[in-house]
Motif scaffolding. Structure first.
Motif, PDB file in Angstrom:
ATOM      1  N   ILE A 140      -4.615  -0.429  -7.366  1.00 22.58           N
ATOM      2  CA  ILE A 140      -3.333  -1.014  -7.782  1.00 22.58           C
ATOM      3  C   ILE A 140      -2.709  -1.784  -6.625  1.00 22.58           C
ATOM      4  O   ILE A 140      -2.158  -2.881  -6.813  1.00 22.58           O
ATOM      5  CB  ILE A 140      -2.388   0.085  -8.292  1.00 22.58           C
ATOM      6  CG1 ILE A 140      -2.907   0.664  -9.609  1.00 22.58           C
ATOM      7  CG2 ILE A 140      -0.970  -0.455  -8.462  1.00 22.58           C
ATOM      8  CD1 ILE A 140      -2.135   1.865 -10.100  1.00 22.58           C
ATOM      9  N   ALA A 141      -2.787  -1.220  -5.416  1.00 22.57           N
ATOM     10  CA  ALA A 141      -2.208  -1.881  -4.245  1.00 22.57           C
ATOM     11  C   ALA A 141      -2.894  -3.211  -3.965  1.00 22.57           C
ATOM     12  O   ALA A 141      -2.232  -4.216  -3.674  1.00 22.57           O
ATOM     13  CB  ALA A 141      -2.314  -0.957  -3.030  1.00 22.57           C
ATOM     14  N   LEU A 167      -7.471   4.935  -7.472  1.00 19.82           N
ATOM     15  CA  LEU A 167      -6.718   4.177  -8.469  1.00 19.82           C
ATOM     16  C   LEU A 167      -5.504   3.520  -7.832  1.00 19.82           C
ATOM     17  O   LEU A 167      -5.243   2.325  -8.044  1.00 19.82           O
ATOM     18  CB  LEU A 167      -6.279   5.097  -9.607  1.00 19.82           C
ATOM     19  CG  LEU A 167      -5.365   4.461 -10.665  1.00 19.82           C
ATOM     20  CD1 LEU A 167      -6.051   3.281 -11.341  1.00 19.82           C
ATOM     21  CD2 LEU A 167      -4.918   5.500 -11.693  1.00 19.82           C
ATOM     22  N   ARG A 168      -4.761   4.295  -7.040  1.00 25.01           N
ATOM     23  CA  ARG A 168      -3.582   3.723  -6.374  1.00 25.01           C
ATOM     24  C   ARG A 168      -3.978   2.655  -5.369  1.00 25.01           C
ATOM     25  O   ARG A 168      -3.270   1.661  -5.184  1.00 25.01           O
ATOM     26  CB  ARG A 168      -2.759   4.829  -5.716  1.00 25.01           C
ATOM     27  CG  ARG A 168      -1.994   5.698  -6.710  1.00 25.01           C
ATOM     28  CD  ARG A 168      -1.188   6.785  -5.999  1.00 25.01           C
ATOM     29  NE  ARG A 168      -0.445   7.611  -6.936  1.00 25.01           N
ATOM     30  CZ  ARG A 168       0.818   7.402  -7.299  1.00 25.01           C
ATOM     31  NH1 ARG A 168       1.478   6.380  -6.795  1.00 25.01           N
ATOM     32  NH2 ARG A 168       1.417   8.209  -8.152  1.00 25.01           N
ATOM     33  N   LEU A 169      -5.108   2.844  -4.706  1.00 26.31           N
ATOM     34  CA  LEU A 169      -5.602   1.824  -3.782  1.00 26.31           C
ATOM     35  C   LEU A 169      -5.922   0.537  -4.538  1.00 26.31           C
ATOM     36  O   LEU A 169      -5.575  -0.568  -4.088  1.00 26.31           O
ATOM     37  CB  LEU A 169      -6.841   2.334  -3.054  1.00 26.31           C
ATOM     38  CG  LEU A 169      -7.513   1.343  -2.087  1.00 26.31           C
ATOM     39  CD1 LEU A 169      -6.550   0.921  -0.985  1.00 26.31           C
ATOM     40  CD2 LEU A 169      -8.778   1.949  -1.495  1.00 26.31           C
ATOM     41  N   PRO A 198      -7.517   9.799  -0.415  1.00 26.73           N
ATOM     42  CA  PRO A 198      -6.486   9.065  -1.160  1.00 26.73           C
ATOM     43  C   PRO A 198      -6.979   8.657  -2.541  1.00 26.73           C
ATOM     44  O   PRO A 198      -8.173   8.500  -2.770  1.00 26.73           O
ATOM     45  CB  PRO A 198      -6.213   7.841  -0.280  1.00 26.73           C
ATOM     46  CG  PRO A 198      -6.762   8.183   1.059  1.00 26.73           C
ATOM     47  CD  PRO A 198      -7.900   9.108   0.825  1.00 26.73           C
ATOM     48  N   SER A 199      -6.038   8.486  -3.454  1.00 36.19           N
ATOM     49  CA  SER A 199      -6.368   8.053  -4.808  1.00 36.19           C
ATOM     50  C   SER A 199      -6.935   6.640  -4.797  1.00 36.19           C
ATOM     51  O   SER A 199      -6.286   5.699  -4.324  1.00 36.19           O
ATOM     52  CB  SER A 199      -5.109   8.104  -5.686  1.00 36.19           C
ATOM     53  OG  SER A 199      -5.310   7.408  -6.889  1.00 36.19           O
ATOM     54  N   SER A 203       3.972   1.511  -1.009  1.00 33.55           N
ATOM     55  CA  SER A 203       4.689   1.579  -2.281  1.00 33.55           C
ATOM     56  C   SER A 203       3.786   2.093  -3.396  1.00 33.55           C
ATOM     57  O   SER A 203       4.220   2.884  -4.251  1.00 33.55           O
ATOM     58  CB  SER A 203       5.226   0.191  -2.649  1.00 33.55           C
ATOM     59  OG  SER A 203       6.106  -0.290  -1.663  1.00 33.55           O
ATOM     60  N   SER A 204       2.534   1.674  -3.387  1.00 30.79           N
ATOM     61  CA  SER A 204       1.598   2.105  -4.419  1.00 30.79           C
ATOM     62  C   SER A 204       1.396   3.615  -4.397  1.00 30.79           C
ATOM     63  O   SER A 204       1.333   4.257  -5.452  1.00 30.79           O
ATOM     64  CB  SER A 204       0.252   1.398  -4.228  1.00 30.79           C
ATOM     65  OG  SER A 204      -0.709   1.870  -5.143  1.00 30.79           O
ATOM     66  N   TYR A 205       1.316   4.186  -3.204  1.00 34.89           N
ATOM     67  CA  TYR A 205       1.118   5.631  -3.097  1.00 34.89           C
ATOM     68  C   TYR A 205       2.425   6.413  -3.230  1.00 34.89           C
ATOM     69  O   TYR A 205       2.397   7.621  -3.468  1.00 34.89           O
ATOM     70  CB  TYR A 205       0.444   5.976  -1.766  1.00 34.89           C
ATOM     71  CG  TYR A 205      -1.047   5.754  -1.804  1.00 34.89           C
ATOM     72  CD1 TYR A 205      -1.908   6.724  -2.307  1.00 34.89           C
ATOM     73  CD2 TYR A 205      -1.600   4.562  -1.357  1.00 34.89           C
ATOM     74  CE1 TYR A 205      -3.276   6.514  -2.362  1.00 34.89           C
ATOM     75  CE2 TYR A 205      -2.965   4.333  -1.398  1.00 34.89           C
ATOM     76  CZ  TYR A 205      -3.804   5.319  -1.901  1.00 34.89           C
ATOM     77  OH  TYR A 205      -5.162   5.102  -1.963  1.00 34.89           O
ATOM     78  N   ALA A 225       4.794   9.490  -7.196  1.00 38.64           N
ATOM     79  CA  ALA A 225       4.048  10.589  -6.586  1.00 38.64           C
ATOM     80  C   ALA A 225       4.938  11.831  -6.567  1.00 38.64           C
ATOM     81  O   ALA A 225       6.173  11.714  -6.529  1.00 38.64           O
ATOM     82  CB  ALA A 225       3.628  10.220  -5.169  1.00 38.64           C
ATOM     83  N   LEU A 284       0.833  -1.207   0.000  1.00 38.01           N
ATOM     84  CA  LEU A 284       0.000   0.000   0.000  1.00 38.01           C
ATOM     85  C   LEU A 284       0.867   1.257   0.000  1.00 38.01           C
ATOM     86  O   LEU A 284       0.635   2.188  -0.786  1.00 38.01           O
ATOM     87  CB  LEU A 284      -0.918  -0.007   1.224  1.00 38.01           C
ATOM     88  CG  LEU A 284      -1.914   1.152   1.324  1.00 38.01           C
ATOM     89  CD1 LEU A 284      -2.928   1.077   0.189  1.00 38.01           C
ATOM     90  CD2 LEU A 284      -2.612   1.140   2.682  1.00 38.01           C
TER      91      LEU A 284
END
Length: 227
Positions: free
Chosen positions: A205-206, A201-203, A198-199, A87-89, A93, A85
């Motif tokens: 991806i995580a 999309l990034r969530l 929080p995004s 790393s995804s954010y 960035a 999680l």
């Protein structure tokens, strides 16, 4: 011979990570390959060498330091979603402080994940290394994950000192006004309050990355992460 392979793999992996630390070499590669091409090429090289290094550690003679317990596997399985999680954010960035971040688009008043820590990816590596060090109690893996843990912690300060030398203490202070190196220190001190959400999309991806890592771990690494 197995120890020699482990040593060679470790040396090769560490040597490639001198590239981002050398502005001249990195600049030449970025000029030749483009920023995106450099990022893809370096990422693939690093992943390939990491795979070799992990495999070499598994093939090294087994020297037990402590036995593995079931609770250790549970700890690792609880820590890894957090690692993924973060790393995804963190990756790509806006973050002028860290090697994984974009140098453009950073707003000191709205730092995003940088408000939690200026080095999110390195903290993710610390958690990853500590969790895997716990669950792999043999000498080769102790060296492998211990080195990752120590170098990640040392790298945080080294990167910040290098940035201060490059942009000056005053500019560093302006950019870092609402951030902290220690996770959540800026939040607890009141220097930053989360804004927005929080995004998603990034969530997403995580979540996908965690599922992929969990289910492919045995195929790629040779060991199931399940407790």
């Amino acid at each position: 011979m197995d120890w020699l392979e482990f040593a060679l793999a470790g040396l090769a992996f560490l040597s490639t990570h001198l590239i981002p630390a050398n502005p001249r070499i990195k600049g030449l590669l970025v000029a030749t390959l483009g920023r995106a091409g450099y990022g893809i090429a370096f990422g693939l090289l690093a992943l390939g060498l990491l795979y070799w290094l992990i495999g070499a550690a598994a093939r090294a003679p087994y020297v037990e330091l402590w036995p593995q317990e079931v609770w250790m596997r549970w700890v690792t399985n609880l820590v890894m979603p957090v690692v993924i999680l973060i790393s995804s954010y963190a990756i790509a960035a806006p973050n002028p402080f860290a090697f994984e971040g974009r140098s453009t688009g950073f707003d000191p008043a709205r730092p995003g994940i940088v408000g939690i820590t200026r080095q999110p990816f390195l903290w993710a590596l610390v958690l990853w290394a500590a969790a895997h060090l716990l669950v792999n109690g043999d000498l080769a893996h102790g060296i492998l994950f211990g080195v990752f843990l120590v170098f990640s912690l040392i790298g945080m300060r080294a990167m910040e000192k290098r940035l201060i030398r490059r942009i000056g203490a005053a500019e560093f202070g302006r950019l870092a006004a609402h951030t902290s190196l220690i996770p959540f220190a800026a939040v607890l001190s009141g220097r930053w309050r989360p804004q927005g959400h929080p995004s998603l999309l990034r969530l997403g991806i995580a979540v996908f990355a965690w599922a992929a890592v969990f289910h492919l771990h045995e195929l790629v690494i040779g060991l199931s992460p399940a407790p």
